[in-house]
Design a protein around this motif. Structure first.
Motif, PDB file in Angstrom:
ATOM      1  N   LEU A 111      -1.190  -3.453 -10.566  1.00 36.15           N
ATOM      2  CA  LEU A 111      -2.129  -2.761  -9.973  1.00 36.15           C
ATOM      3  C   LEU A 111      -3.186  -3.357  -9.416  1.00 36.15           C
ATOM      4  N   TYR A 112      -3.478  -3.396  -8.049  1.00 34.66           N
ATOM      5  CA  TYR A 112      -4.550  -4.059  -7.311  1.00 34.66           C
ATOM      6  C   TYR A 112      -5.625  -3.195  -6.768  1.00 34.66           C
ATOM      7  N   ALA A 113      -5.332  -2.041  -6.737  1.00 29.71           N
ATOM      8  CA  ALA A 113      -6.390  -0.972  -6.135  1.00 29.71           C
ATOM      9  C   ALA A 113      -5.673   0.565  -6.409  1.00 29.71           C
ATOM     10  N   TRP A 114      -6.460   1.297  -6.632  1.00 23.39           N
ATOM     11  CA  TRP A 114      -6.023   2.610  -6.537  1.00 23.39           C
ATOM     12  C   TRP A 114      -7.187   3.815  -6.145  1.00 23.39           C
ATOM     13  N   PHE A 139       0.988  -1.306  -0.045  1.00 25.59           N
ATOM     14  CA  PHE A 139      -0.025  -0.023  -0.014  1.00 25.59           C
ATOM     15  C   PHE A 139       1.216   1.145  -0.034  1.00 25.59           C
ATOM     16  N   VAL A 140       0.576   2.095  -1.121  1.00 29.29           N
ATOM     17  CA  VAL A 140       1.526   3.348  -0.970  1.00 29.29           C
ATOM     18  C   VAL A 140       0.486   4.455  -1.369  1.00 29.29           C
ATOM     19  N   SER A 141       0.800   5.654  -0.454  1.00 28.83           N
ATOM     20  CA  SER A 141       0.309   6.945  -0.800  1.00 28.83           C
ATOM     21  C   SER A 141       1.346   7.853  -1.189  1.00 28.83           C
ATOM     22  N   PHE A 142       1.026   9.027  -2.009  1.00 33.02           N
ATOM     23  CA  PHE A 142       1.857  10.107  -2.254  1.00 33.02           C
ATOM     24  C   PHE A 142       1.062  11.116  -2.532  1.00 33.02           C
ATOM     25  N   ALA A 143       1.420  12.298  -2.026  1.00 38.17           N
ATOM     26  CA  ALA A 143       0.777  13.580  -2.083  1.00 38.17           C
ATOM     27  C   ALA A 143       1.349  14.666  -2.670  1.00 38.17           C
ATOM     28  N   VAL A 144       0.767  15.808  -3.167  1.00 38.54           N
ATOM     29  CA  VAL A 144       1.125  16.809  -3.806  1.00 38.54           C
ATOM     30  C   VAL A 144       1.896  17.716  -2.832  1.00 38.54           C
ATOM     31  N   ILE A 145       2.777  18.512  -2.863  1.00 43.89           N
ATOM     32  CA  ILE A 145       3.383  19.320  -1.995  1.00 43.89           C
ATOM     33  C   ILE A 145       2.480  20.237  -1.370  1.00 43.89           C
ATOM     34  N   ASN A 146       2.499  20.383  -0.018  1.00 48.61           N
ATOM     35  CA  ASN A 146       1.621  21.350   0.717  1.00 48.61           C
ATOM     36  C   ASN A 146       0.026  20.945   0.395  1.00 48.61           C
ATOM     37  N   VAL A 162      -2.702  10.343  -3.953  1.00 44.96           N
ATOM     38  CA  VAL A 162      -3.090   8.997  -4.582  1.00 44.96           C
ATOM     39  C   VAL A 162      -2.804   7.952  -3.700  1.00 44.96           C
ATOM     40  N   HIS A 163      -3.794   7.125  -3.673  1.00 41.48           N
ATOM     41  CA  HIS A 163      -3.388   5.970  -2.857  1.00 41.48           C
ATOM     42  C   HIS A 163      -3.388   4.617  -3.909  1.00 41.48           C
ATOM     43  N   LEU A 164      -2.452   3.678  -3.769  1.00 41.47           N
ATOM     44  CA  LEU A 164      -2.193   2.627  -4.717  1.00 41.47           C
ATOM     45  C   LEU A 164      -2.178   1.069  -3.558  1.00 41.47           C
ATOM     46  N   ILE A 165      -2.459   0.101  -4.330  1.00 41.64           N
ATOM     47  CA  ILE A 165      -1.963  -1.050  -3.846  1.00 41.64           C
ATOM     48  C   ILE A 165      -1.264  -1.705  -5.102  1.00 41.64           C
ATOM     49  N   ILE A 166      -0.225  -1.960  -4.798  1.00 40.83           N
ATOM     50  CA  ILE A 166       0.860  -2.363  -6.092  1.00 40.83           C
ATOM     51  C   ILE A 166       1.612  -3.664  -5.763  1.00 40.83           C
ATOM     52  N   THR A 219      -0.647  -9.945   5.427  1.00 43.06           N
ATOM     53  CA  THR A 219      -1.573 -10.538   6.256  1.00 43.06           C
ATOM     54  C   THR A 219      -2.990 -10.328   5.275  1.00 43.06           C
ATOM     55  N   PRO A 220      -4.039 -11.039   5.224  1.00 44.99           N
ATOM     56  CA  PRO A 220      -5.310 -10.786   4.792  1.00 44.99           C
ATOM     57  C   PRO A 220      -5.976  -9.512   5.622  1.00 44.99           C
ATOM     58  N   LYS A 221      -5.621  -9.528   6.915  1.00 49.66           N
ATOM     59  CA  LYS A 221      -6.399  -8.509   7.691  1.00 49.66           C
ATOM     60  C   LYS A 221      -5.873  -7.095   7.247  1.00 49.66           C
ATOM     61  N   ILE A 222      -4.635  -6.921   7.123  1.00 47.73           N
ATOM     62  CA  ILE A 222      -3.983  -5.499   6.899  1.00 47.73           C
ATOM     63  C   ILE A 222      -4.414  -5.201   5.294  1.00 47.73           C
ATOM     64  N   THR A 223      -4.370  -6.274   4.412  1.00 45.97           N
ATOM     65  CA  THR A 223      -4.541  -6.133   3.021  1.00 45.97           C
ATOM     66  C   THR A 223      -5.977  -5.626   2.891  1.00 45.97           C
ATOM     67  N   HIS A 224      -7.016  -6.256   3.710  1.00 45.09           N
ATOM     68  CA  HIS A 224      -8.525  -5.578   3.444  1.00 45.09           C
ATOM     69  C   HIS A 224      -8.696  -4.580   4.027  1.00 45.09           C
ATOM     70  N   GLN A 225      -8.090  -4.327   5.299  1.00 43.50           N
ATOM     71  CA  GLN A 225      -8.044  -2.803   6.128  1.00 43.50           C
ATOM     72  C   GLN A 225      -7.352  -1.675   4.862  1.00 43.50           C
ATOM     73  N   LYS A 226      -6.598  -1.958   4.095  1.00 44.48           N
ATOM     74  CA  LYS A 226      -5.944  -1.108   3.427  1.00 44.48           C
ATOM     75  C   LYS A 226      -6.988  -0.756   2.135  1.00 44.48           C
ATOM     76  N   LEU A 227      -7.314  -1.968   1.764  1.00 43.64           N
ATOM     77  CA  LEU A 227      -8.170  -1.720   0.354  1.00 43.64           C
ATOM     78  C   LEU A 227      -9.520  -1.253   0.815  1.00 43.64           C
ATOM     79  N   ASP A 228      -9.927  -1.377   1.953  1.00 37.97           N
ATOM     80  CA  ASP A 228     -11.311  -0.563   2.429  1.00 37.97           C
ATOM     81  C   ASP A 228     -11.026   0.778   2.676  1.00 37.97           C
ATOM     82  N   TYR A 229      -9.815   1.048   3.302  1.00 40.18           N
ATOM     83  CA  TYR A 229      -9.475   2.466   3.439  1.00 40.18           C
ATOM     84  C   TYR A 229      -9.354   3.439   2.197  1.00 40.18           C
ATOM     85  N   LEU A 230      -8.556   2.685   1.286  1.00 40.19           N
ATOM     86  CA  LEU A 230      -8.495   3.299   0.069  1.00 40.19           C
ATOM     87  C   LEU A 230      -9.827   3.616  -0.836  1.00 40.19           C
ATOM     88  N   HIS A 231     -10.758   2.592  -0.691  1.00 37.95           N
ATOM     89  CA  HIS A 231     -11.963   2.694  -1.645  1.00 37.95           C
ATOM     90  C   HIS A 231     -12.974   3.706  -0.696  1.00 37.95           C
TER      91      HIS A 231
END
Length: 189
Positions: A51-54, A15-22, A61-65, A134-146
């Motif tokens: 790419l699994y989710a975005w 799971f990665v996130s990156f943001a525009v400055i400021n 931007v949030h990605l699961i890659i 782990t499935p738990k953290i994967t689905h937590q991040k997938l739910d958060y992203l969506h």
């Protein structure tokens, strides 16, 4: 930088996130979001990106890659470099952009303040990759992203956000990008 925030295993999903400055709300305009979509599509086709989710939010931007071979740090480096240059130029050339001078000034000032840059800085430096082992953290991040656009109050249901993979997960309709759906029981790439 802590090893906690590095791509340590190319065989894992992250799971990665990156943001525009400021935290500039750049992605309120379709033409800027489309640069991200086209760049992700290119990385899928040419750079071994899995790419699994975005989700593209207004300032980040949030990605699961994962990767089919090319090191993830190389894919992310190239993705961020290309999108920063392309988006910087798009802002510069957009005569209808009412915030153009302000945004360009912010990016130039951030570039001056950061010795890693020559002319400007578009993205914040970090990606903070989090291994999904782990499935738990994967689905937590997938739910958060969506659910990020829902939590922000933009929509009521995740699948209503066009610039996201939620449509692929919650409906039978294909979204804007080719993704690999995450099997609920599998977390390795």
């Amino acid at each position: 930088m802590s090893r906690k925030y590095k791509f340590n295993n190319n065989d894992q999903m992250y799971f990665v996130s990156f943001a525009v400055i400021n935290w500039i709300d750049l992605f309120i305009r379709t033409e800027y979001k489309d640069v991200i979509v086209k760049s992700l599509s290119y990385c899928i086709e040419k750079k071994d990106l899995k790419l699994y989710a975005w989700c593209i939010m207004t300032s980040h931007v949030h990605l699961i890659i994962g990767s089919a071979g090319n090191p993830l740090e190389n894919i992310m480096r190239d993705l961020k470099r290309h999108t920063s240059e392309t988006l910087h130029l798009a802002i510069k050339n957009n005569t209808k952009e009412s915030r153009r001078e302000w945004m360009l000034s912010m990016m130039e000032n951030a570039g001056i303040a950061n010795s890693n840059n020559l002319r400007f800085q578009f993205w914040q430096q970090h990606n903070q990759p989090i291994v999904l082992d782990t499935p738990k953290i994967t689905h937590q991040k997938l739910d958060y992203l969506h659910n990020n656009p829902v939590a922000a109050g933009f929509i009521e249901k995740p699948e209503d956000w066009l610039y996201s993979s939620a449509k692929d997960y919650y409906t039978s309709t294909k979204g804007l990008l080719d993704i690999i759906l995450i099997d609920p029981l599998v977390v390795t790439v």
